[in-house]
Scaffold this active site. Structure first.
Site, PDB file in Angstrom:
ATOM      1  N   ASP A 109       0.779  -1.220   0.018  1.00 18.54           N
ATOM      2  CA  ASP A 109       0.077  -0.070   0.109  1.00 18.54           C
ATOM      3  C   ASP A 109       0.737   1.416   0.088  1.00 18.54           C
ATOM      4  O   ASP A 109       2.007   1.441   0.718  1.00 18.54           O
ATOM      5  CB  ASP A 109      -0.956  -0.168   1.262  1.00 18.54           C
ATOM      6  CG  ASP A 109      -1.788   1.091   1.391  1.00 18.54           C
ATOM      7  OD1 ASP A 109      -2.636   1.490   0.518  1.00 18.54           O
ATOM      8  OD2 ASP A 109      -1.442   1.882   2.530  1.00 18.54           O
ATOM      9  N   GLU A 120       1.000  -0.177  -5.027  1.00 14.36           N
ATOM     10  CA  GLU A 120       0.164   0.818  -5.576  1.00 14.36           C
ATOM     11  C   GLU A 120       0.587   2.175  -5.154  1.00 14.36           C
ATOM     12  O   GLU A 120       1.316   2.544  -3.975  1.00 14.36           O
ATOM     13  CB  GLU A 120      -1.187   0.693  -4.293  1.00 14.36           C
ATOM     14  CG  GLU A 120      -2.216   1.179  -4.420  1.00 14.36           C
ATOM     15  CD  GLU A 120      -2.301   2.407  -3.255  1.00 14.36           C
ATOM     16  OE1 GLU A 120      -3.355   3.169  -3.470  1.00 14.36           O
ATOM     17  OE2 GLU A 120      -1.471   2.463  -2.778  1.00 14.36           O
TER      18      GLU A 120
END
Length: 748
Positions: free
Chosen positions: A354, A425
């Site tokens: 993330d 990401e």
């Protein structure tokens, strides 16, 4: 020693392998780390060994990867090709080196081992993924080359061929009627997920957390939050997933933890070694009253919060309850790798990392400039108002990703595991920055895939810009920058991005976007509920008290109307299973953790399974089609992109007789409501420059809104390619009844 006895009963030396290189292509620098030199290779007489003789029949030579640690080359003719890889003796202290040879020469992605020196990683005649070739120093391999489509290896390629299904566990299924989805609820729904055709399940965070930010505020990386269940429940889940021949990928949140995390609590007390686990600063010009910089974070507030315990400011690129970890501290790097190992030991198959673009900040702590001609009205909260030159995509960030890939490679080797994926990401529209996460070269790899949001970005465009031509620009901007050896993903929505049916002017067009998602080259990622066309819940002031996304309130400090506009809870509503049970079958609790979308009684799994034609049934059909060549490894060519149409073909580069598929999407409903009289007649004989002017196509799949009187309405129908008619938001997949040499792709 590994060698193929049928082909070669003699030991082949590295010196003899170098004899396969045309002498004019070699120089002394290539050989300086070996015990022989150029003259000794020149003096070698004819080598009477079967494999050497077979390779010598391949009269074409092609240079491979050549650097201080490796010499590699190809020999080929029209019938076969070989890759010869020779690792040099080096002072490099790595236990092994990983190289990526995939698509370095033509479209070859597979190698069959024909010879190896001692201590090989591989067995004789084993098929190897050329994107993951491991060598010890002073080792050599000979591979006979082949294509991915004819040598799919599940242990290596599972992440390339299969669909990834993103789930928010708290919103998927509640098993204990507390209104909060959990692991046991997810286990109850695994058969549904398997029947969708899903290969990999991706879970958003399930770690111990106060859940201020959907669990991305982690207070213990190595425990399950009690709301989800226990670690034993997780072990049961992963066993059940693997028993169904599926894989599990977990959200990995390295950028920040929670203020409740023991590391941060110890740092507040200046306890060693945690003092510098986070980013601390005394203030601009050492003035404690002024934040060190003007940096505005992703969650709509300053990136700096004052700590009275330390009399310093701490950095957080997200909410003030999510302090950023300091990746310039080696102890932090080791801690995060220990976390990865903990979950790998439990059997997870990969990580979605993330917020990777935020991992490192410029330690000169300079202010960030406003974007040129910025129109945002509240510069105290708007992240998008600034050029994030100091806090995003810093050079050292890419090095961290490369380090993690190396860590995973070593874990695979030491534990004899199937391939473990690393997905990053960034949510960055700067394609050049996104591409750097793949690694700097073919021997220093970064991620396996970057999450590609460009379909979602297109759907976020103003309605008048949602044309086939504009869609093509978004798609091509990514594909044209993607290095040849790299793999990509596609996604239409996520926990941070509105659902597709909510973005589209006509929800009928969602079928066309299924075709994009599943048939563009790369791995599709589907957000739960998109298979039935779930819609966002539109929050209003009346239900503002039910918003769980606390960052939305930061944006409403100066304008409370922005709270409902900015909340991401609208796309995080519970999964809609049926219309018979309370709360759509998600929970029997009086009140679920999130309120349901208003459409749950009409849009749900049960209704769509019972319908003759539905989004869900079409999606399952398309997922099954995607398991076939050429959709996961074949060629892609854009055919038409104009105001209303987006069309492309997929075909195999390996077999001339392999099927060719044509995908056609009428984009009218992307920006405006469907109209009964809106239709397009297309001549694909002309567009494809077909030699056969009577060529036909066979209907393989079609959108649920195709009219019953259309020639495209029944699968198996053969239609004239010179007269394809599509109405608003209709889409179709055709198999062309011709071969690739009967069309001209040179100027499409």
């Amino acid at each position: 020693m590994v060698s193929n006895k049928e082909e070669d009963s003699s030991i082949i030396t590295i010196e003899e392998l170098f004899s396969l290189v045309p002498i004019e292509k070699l120089n002394e620098n290539d050989l300086k780390k070996f015990s022989f030199n150029l003259n000794s290779i020149k003096s070698l007489s004819h080598i009477n060994k079967n494999l050497i003789e077979s390779i010598n029949k391949c009269d074409l030579y092609h240079e491979g990867i050549i650097n201080e640690d490796l010499f590699s080359f190809y020999r080929s003719n029209k019938n076969e090709a070989y890759l010869i890889v020779i690792a040099k003796d080096s002072s490099n202290n790595k236990s092994f080196i990983r190289y990526t040879f995939s698509k370095l020469f033509h479209d070859y992605q597979i190698g069959q081992l024909k010879f190896s020196t001692k201590n090989s990683f591989y067995k004789s005649n084993q098929f190897i993924d050329l994107s993951f070739v491991q060598l010890f120093l002073n080792q050599a391999y000979v591979f006979k080359l082949d294509y991915l489509s004819s040598n799919y290896i599940d242990s290596l390629h599972w992440w390339k061929k299969g669909l990834i299904y993103q789930i928010i566990p708290s919103s998927f299924q509640d098993s204990n009627n507390d209104g909060f989805g959990d692991l046991n609820g997810l286990i109850q729904r695994l058969d549904y997920i398997q029947q969708l055709g899903v290969k990999t399940i991706w879970l958003t965070p399930i770690y111990k957390s106060k859940f201020r930010d959907l669990g991305y505020d982690i207070s213990d990386y190595c425990s399950i939050d009690p709301r989800f269940g226990t670690l034993d429940d997780f072990k049961t889940l992963i066993n059940e997933i693997h028993n169904r021949q599926m894989r599990l990928m977990v959200d990995f949140v390295p950028n920040h933890c929670s203020i409740e995390h023991p590391w941060f609590q110890s740092a507040l007390k200046n306890e060693k070694p945690y003092v510098d686990y986070f980013i601390w600063h005394s203030g601009k010009n050492k003035d404690s009253k002024i934040p060190p910089t003007n940096w505005i974070g992703y969650a709509g507030q300053s990136m700096w919060t004052w700590s009275p315990e330390r009399n310093q400011w701490y950095l957080h690129q997200f909410m003030d309850c999510q302090p950023d970890l300091n990746f310039r501290n080696e102890n932090v790097c080791q801690e995060i790798e220990n976390v990865m190992k903990f979950w790998l030991d439990l059997g997870v198959d990969g990580f979605r990392a993330d917020a990777t673009k935020h991992l490192i900040e410029n330690d000169q702590f300079k202010d960030e400039p406003l974007k040129e001609n910025d129109q945002h009205d509240d510069l105290q909260v708007e992240y998008e108002a600034y050029e994030h030159t100091e806090t995003s995509n810093q050079p050292d960030t890419y090095k961290i990703i490369t380090r993690w890939r190396r860590f995973l490679d070593e874990y695979i080797t030491n534990n004899k595991r199937d391939y473990i994926i690393l997905i990053t990401e960034t949510q960055d529209k700067d394609v050049d920055s996104d591409m750097k996460y793949y690694g700097p070269n073919r021997w220093s790899r970064g991620n396996d895939m970057a999450i590609n949001f460009f379909l979602a970005y297109f759907l976020g465009e103003n309605p008048e810009n949602r044309t086939g031509e504009k869609l093509s620009k978004f798609i091509q901007s990514w594909l044209e920058k993607l290095p040849n050896e790299c793999w990509t993903t596609w996604t239409m929505s996520s926990h941070d991005s509105k659902r597709v049916a909510t973005k589209l002017a006509s929800s009928n067009l969602i079928d066309g976007f299924y075709m994009l998602l599943l048939f563009l080259p790369g791995t599709p990622i589907l957000y739960y509920g998109e298979e039935i066309g779930m819609e966002n819940l539109q929050y209003t002031k009346e239900i503002r008290h039910e918003i769980n996304d606390l960052s939305a309130f930061n944006y409403g400090i100066n304008d409370e109307n922005k709270i409902e506009e900015k909340t991401r809870d609208g796309q995080r509503t519970p999964m809609q299973w049926n219309s018979d049970e309370i709360n759509a079958g998600f929970t029997n609790a009086t009140k679920p953790y999130h309120p349901l979308s208003k459409s749950w009684k009409t849009i749900n799994v049960q209704n769509q399974l019972n319908s003759n034609r539905s989004h869900l049934k079409l999606f399952k059909q398309l997922v099954q089609l995607r398991q076939n060549e050429p959709f996961y490894s074949g060629k892609f060519q854009l055919i038409l992109a104009d105001k209303y149409i987006y069309s492309f073909i997929r075909w195999s580069s390996e077999l001339e007789t392999a099927p060719i598929y044509l995908i056609i999407i009428n984009m009218f409903g992307a920006g405006q409501n469907d109209r009964e009289d809106q239709h397009i007649n297309l001549d694909f004989i002309k567009l494809l420059k077909c030699k056969n002017k009577n060529a036909k196509g066979k209907v393989i799949a079609r959108s649920t809104n195709i009219k019953d009187n259309s020639s495209l309405s029944s699968e198996g129908n053969q239609v004239d390619l010179n007269d394809i008619c599509l109405y608003s938001s209709e889409s179709v997949l055709l198999q062309l009844l011709l071969n690739i040499h009967e069309i001209d792709l040179s100027s499409t």
